[in-house]
Design a protein around this motif. Sequence first.
Motif, PDB file in Angstrom:
ATOM      1  N   LEU A  77     -21.950 -32.289-133.551  1.00 24.42           N
ATOM      2  CA  LEU A  77     -21.208 -32.188-132.227  1.00 24.42           C
ATOM      3  C   LEU A  77     -20.439 -33.104-132.591  1.00 24.42           C
ATOM      4  O   LEU A  77     -19.200 -31.938-132.343  1.00 24.42           O
ATOM      5  N   VAL A  78     -20.035 -33.723-133.613  1.00 23.18           N
ATOM      6  CA  VAL A  78     -19.096 -34.832-133.667  1.00 23.18           C
ATOM      7  C   VAL A  78     -17.930 -33.766-134.643  1.00 23.18           C
ATOM      8  O   VAL A  78     -16.824 -34.230-134.454  1.00 23.18           O
ATOM      9  N   ASP A  79     -18.618 -32.928-135.731  1.00 26.39           N
ATOM     10  CA  ASP A  79     -17.711 -31.914-136.745  1.00 26.39           C
ATOM     11  C   ASP A  79     -17.023 -31.318-135.773  1.00 26.39           C
ATOM     12  O   ASP A  79     -15.997 -30.939-135.602  1.00 26.39           O
ATOM     13  N   ALA A  80     -18.231 -30.083-134.822  1.00 24.08           N
ATOM     14  CA  ALA A  80     -17.204 -28.950-133.857  1.00 24.08           C
ATOM     15  C   ALA A  80     -16.061 -29.413-133.206  1.00 24.08           C
ATOM     16  O   ALA A  80     -15.364 -28.963-132.850  1.00 24.08           O
ATOM     17  N   GLN A  81     -16.449 -31.097-132.190  1.00 22.38           N
ATOM     18  CA  GLN A  81     -15.166 -31.308-131.648  1.00 22.38           C
ATOM     19  C   GLN A  81     -14.093 -31.572-132.477  1.00 22.38           C
ATOM     20  O   GLN A  81     -13.156 -31.491-132.281  1.00 22.38           O
ATOM     21  N   ARG A  82     -14.475 -32.380-133.599  1.00 20.05           N
ATOM     22  CA  ARG A  82     -13.068 -32.428-134.312  1.00 20.05           C
ATOM     23  C   ARG A  82     -12.580 -30.897-134.555  1.00 20.05           C
ATOM     24  O   ARG A  82     -11.186 -30.930-135.114  1.00 20.05           O
ATOM     25  N   LEU A  85     -11.157 -29.719-131.936  1.00 20.83           N
ATOM     26  CA  LEU A  85      -9.674 -30.331-131.311  1.00 20.83           C
ATOM     27  C   LEU A  85      -8.510 -29.429-132.434  1.00 20.83           C
ATOM     28  O   LEU A  85      -7.322 -29.721-131.820  1.00 20.83           O
ATOM     29  N   GLN A  86      -8.609 -29.913-134.187  1.00 19.97           N
ATOM     30  CA  GLN A  86      -7.758 -29.611-134.859  1.00 19.97           C
ATOM     31  C   GLN A  86      -7.515 -27.821-134.455  1.00 19.97           C
ATOM     32  O   GLN A  86      -6.020 -27.389-134.957  1.00 19.97           O
ATOM     33  N   PHE A  87      -8.608 -26.853-133.889  1.00 17.41           N
ATOM     34  CA  PHE A  87      -8.380 -25.352-133.322  1.00 17.41           C
ATOM     35  C   PHE A  87      -7.211 -25.488-131.962  1.00 17.41           C
ATOM     36  O   PHE A  87      -6.136 -24.261-132.621  1.00 17.41           O
ATOM     37  N   ARG A  88      -7.316 -26.288-131.586  1.00 12.82           N
ATOM     38  CA  ARG A  88      -6.625 -26.532-129.995  1.00 12.82           C
ATOM     39  C   ARG A  88      -5.762 -26.798-130.429  1.00 12.82           C
ATOM     40  O   ARG A  88      -4.159 -25.919-129.877  1.00 12.82           O
ATOM     41  N   ASP A  89      -5.193 -27.731-131.193  1.00 11.60           N
ATOM     42  CA  ASP A  89      -3.574 -27.519-131.276  1.00 11.60           C
ATOM     43  C   ASP A  89      -3.059 -26.615-132.729  1.00 11.60           C
ATOM     44  O   ASP A  89      -1.767 -26.925-131.723  1.00 11.60           O
ATOM     45  N   CYS A 112      -0.505 -24.756-122.242  1.00 11.44           N
ATOM     46  CA  CYS A 112      -1.862 -24.151-123.853  1.00 11.44           C
ATOM     47  C   CYS A 112      -2.820 -24.635-123.547  1.00 11.44           C
ATOM     48  O   CYS A 112      -4.480 -24.626-123.568  1.00 11.44           O
ATOM     49  N   LEU A 113      -2.761 -26.556-123.719  1.00 12.93           N
ATOM     50  CA  LEU A 113      -3.328 -27.563-124.548  1.00 12.93           C
ATOM     51  C   LEU A 113      -4.175 -27.490-123.071  1.00 12.93           C
ATOM     52  O   LEU A 113      -5.654 -27.526-123.343  1.00 12.93           O
ATOM     53  N   THR A 114      -3.959 -27.531-121.669  1.00 15.53           N
ATOM     54  CA  THR A 114      -4.564 -27.772-120.792  1.00 15.53           C
ATOM     55  C   THR A 114      -5.500 -26.093-120.684  1.00 15.53           C
ATOM     56  O   THR A 114      -6.717 -26.584-120.578  1.00 15.53           O
ATOM     57  N   ASP A 115      -5.454 -25.681-120.882  1.00 16.43           N
ATOM     58  CA  ASP A 115      -5.909 -23.840-120.632  1.00 16.43           C
ATOM     59  C   ASP A 115      -6.949 -23.870-121.388  1.00 16.43           C
ATOM     60  O   ASP A 115      -8.561 -23.793-121.506  1.00 16.43           O
ATOM     61  N   LEU A 116      -6.789 -24.607-122.622  1.00 11.28           N
ATOM     62  CA  LEU A 116      -8.073 -24.904-123.699  1.00 11.28           C
ATOM     63  C   LEU A 116      -9.167 -25.573-123.464  1.00 11.28           C
ATOM     64  O   LEU A 116     -10.426 -25.711-123.579  1.00 11.28           O
TER      65      LEU A 116
END
Length: 146
Positions: A77-82, A85-89, A112-116
């Motif tokens: 989960l931690v890896d996926a979240q990190r 976040l990189q993908f989103r940005d 864009c940040l809000t939507d994702l």
Amino acid sequence: MTRTNRVLFRLAAGLTTALALQAVHASDDPCFEKAQSQAALNQCASAAYQRADADLNRLYQLRPARLSTDDAARKRLVDAQRKWLQFRDAECAFQTVRTVGGSVQPMNVSSCLTDLTRERVTDLQKHLDCARVMGEGGACAVPPRR
């Protein structure tokens, strides 16, 4: 840049702005209705993103209890979240590349940040709901997005 290219660029920038404003207004946030300038719109979009990010952080803290005892799942989960976040940005940087340097860019990036981020909240909520229904020891698969 030729005159034709400048005109086309302005038309594209105007269309991008119009589409961004339409997406922003679709949220029915009263802040956008009151905004009288691009700077005010940028602030409204930033505030909307901050709210979405706070929702994500609250939900992330509610991750299923089994993750506290399942080291492998917690690490995933931690890896996926990190990585998310990189993908989103990166995705938002790509989606707003045509407005870099323009006054509308901060609003476009925040939108864009809000939507994702809202999509991520929905995904994590599905995981939490599944854990509640199946129990912490149960197996569940989250259905794909439609």
